[in-house]
Enzyme design. Sequence first.
Site, mmCIF file in Angstrom:
data_model
loop_
_atom_site.group_PDB
_atom_site.id
_atom_site.type_symbol
_atom_site.label_atom_id
_atom_site.label_comp_id
_atom_site.label_asym_id
_atom_site.label_seq_id
_atom_site.Cartn_x
_atom_site.Cartn_y
_atom_site.Cartn_z
ATOM 1 N N GLY A 142 0.825 -1.200 0.000
ATOM 2 C CA GLY A 142 0.000 0.000 0.000
ATOM 3 C C GLY A 142 0.857 1.245 0.000
ATOM 4 C CB SER A 196 4.166 4.814 4.171
ATOM 5 O OG SER A 196 3.629 4.271 2.985
ATOM 6 C CG ASP A 216 -0.465 0.580 -4.200
ATOM 7 O OD1 ASP A 216 -1.402 0.280 -4.962
ATOM 8 O OD2 ASP A 216 -0.581 1.368 -3.254
ATOM 9 N N GLY A 235 -5.866 1.803 -6.486
ATOM 10 C CA GLY A 235 -6.633 2.345 -5.377
ATOM 11 C C GLY A 235 -7.424 1.279 -4.647
ATOM 12 C CB SER A 254 -0.910 -7.616 -1.539
ATOM 13 O OG SER A 254 -0.502 -8.363 -0.456
ATOM 14 C CG ASP A 302 -1.412 1.997 4.989
ATOM 15 O OD1 ASP A 302 -2.572 1.835 5.408
ATOM 16 O OD2 ASP A 302 -0.920 3.116 4.755
ATOM 17 C CG HIS A 321 -7.997 -0.612 5.124
ATOM 18 N ND1 HIS A 321 -6.747 -1.167 4.954
ATOM 19 C CD2 HIS A 321 -7.786 0.602 5.679
ATOM 20 C CE1 HIS A 321 -5.833 -0.316 5.380
ATOM 21 N NE2 HIS A 321 -6.437 0.770 5.825
ATOM 22 C CG ASP A 361 -5.545 2.730 8.356
ATOM 23 O OD1 ASP A 361 -5.644 3.917 8.670
ATOM 24 O OD2 ASP A 361 -4.998 2.352 7.303
HETATM 25 N N1 SAH Z 1 0.798 4.038 2.728
HETATM 26 C C1 SAH Z 1 0.115 5.073 1.966
HETATM 27 C C2 SAH Z 1 -1.402 4.900 1.915
HETATM 28 C C3 SAH Z 1 -1.871 3.616 1.317
HETATM 29 S S1 SAH Z 1 -3.562 3.703 0.786
HETATM 30 C C4 SAH Z 1 0.526 6.445 2.476
HETATM 31 O O1 SAH Z 1 1.504 6.553 3.224
HETATM 32 O O2 SAH Z 1 -0.106 7.425 2.108
HETATM 33 C C5 SAH Z 1 -3.839 2.049 0.328
HETATM 34 C C6 SAH Z 1 -3.160 1.591 -0.948
HETATM 35 O O3 SAH Z 1 -3.299 0.172 -0.995
HETATM 36 C C7 SAH Z 1 -3.755 2.123 -2.252
HETATM 37 O O4 SAH Z 1 -2.777 2.820 -2.973
HETATM 38 C C8 SAH Z 1 -4.218 0.866 -3.000
HETATM 39 O O5 SAH Z 1 -3.980 0.911 -4.413
HETATM 40 C C9 SAH Z 1 -3.394 -0.217 -2.348
HETATM 41 N N2 SAH Z 1 -4.005 -1.549 -2.406
HETATM 42 C C10 SAH Z 1 -5.274 -1.897 -2.068
HETATM 43 N N3 SAH Z 1 -5.474 -3.209 -2.240
HETATM 44 C C11 SAH Z 1 -4.282 -3.720 -2.691
HETATM 45 C C12 SAH Z 1 -3.848 -5.033 -3.076
HETATM 46 N N4 SAH Z 1 -4.665 -6.080 -3.003
HETATM 47 N N5 SAH Z 1 -2.591 -5.172 -3.532
HETATM 48 C C13 SAH Z 1 -1.747 -4.095 -3.611
HETATM 49 N N6 SAH Z 1 -2.108 -2.843 -3.249
HETATM 50 C C14 SAH Z 1 -3.356 -2.655 -2.810
HETATM 51 MG MG MG Z 2 -3.659 3.426 6.165
#
Ligand code: SAH
Ligand code: MG
Length: 210
Positions: free
Chosen positions: A43, A49, A68, A72, A121, A138, A141, A167
């Site tokens: 993420g 991050s 990632d 989104g 992932s 991250d 969710h 979170d």
């Molecule tokens: N760590 C970031 C925020 C992450 S937001 C910061 O510091 O701002 C969550 C991210 O997880 C999004 O960009 C989304 O594309 C990614 N995401 C959601 N499901 C995912 C998956 N199954 N595999 C890879 N990335 C995923």
């Molecule tokens: Mg988060």
Amino acid sequence: MQIDLKKFFDVNPVKGFLAHDEGMVLYKYALSLSHLGVCLEIGSYCGKSAIYLGEACKATQNLLFAVDHHRGSEEHQPGETYHDLELMDRQSGQFNSFPEFQRNIELAKLNDTVIPIVASSQLVVASWNMPLALVFVDGGHSEEQAMHDCLQWARHVVADGYMLIHDIYQSEAEGGQAPRLAMNALLQSNQWDYLEKINSLVVLRKRCAT
Ligand code: SAH
Ligand code: MG
């Protein structure tokens, strides 16, 4: 530990979902463990991050893998709460945070430290075999995704290594419960110690095999 904040690329303008105190905790742990192996985050979004983790990796000649698909999460899609029109790819009409991620990593001069993996992932973990010193979770969710990310990536963390989960909220009123349920599943395995919680970020350390 004294950390010279001035040496940081200014992460404030980077779009993202991470508080500065949480970022500094990522930085602190990543700084302490290059002898254990490389770091990985799930993420990355626009790189916030990754910049905190990456700064620590750069200082210790370590690497960060940033996983990632950049399409989104549910909440980033058009019409949802955290949708950002600026991250839409006009040509394809799809959400895509990768160009912004790439731009920010370049501005932070972390190109030789942060290795982006633009894939889900699930796809990445299925063929992963490198020991990890730190995993920052991250990504998605939903309960299924949070559980998957914590349990599957946990297997690759070395003894004394860390898993940091974002979170984590005590109640539904504060926020979604999927990451907390996934964290509890990890703790029930008896392989992890709960170290601390800063804002919504929880730090777990993997026990040595006995
Ligand atoms: N760590 C970031 C925020 C992450 S937001 C910061 O510091 O701002 C969550 C991210 O997880 C999004 O960009 C989304 O594309 C990614 N995401 C959601 N499901 C995912 C998956 N199954 N595999 C890879 N990335 C995923
Ligand atoms: Mg988060």
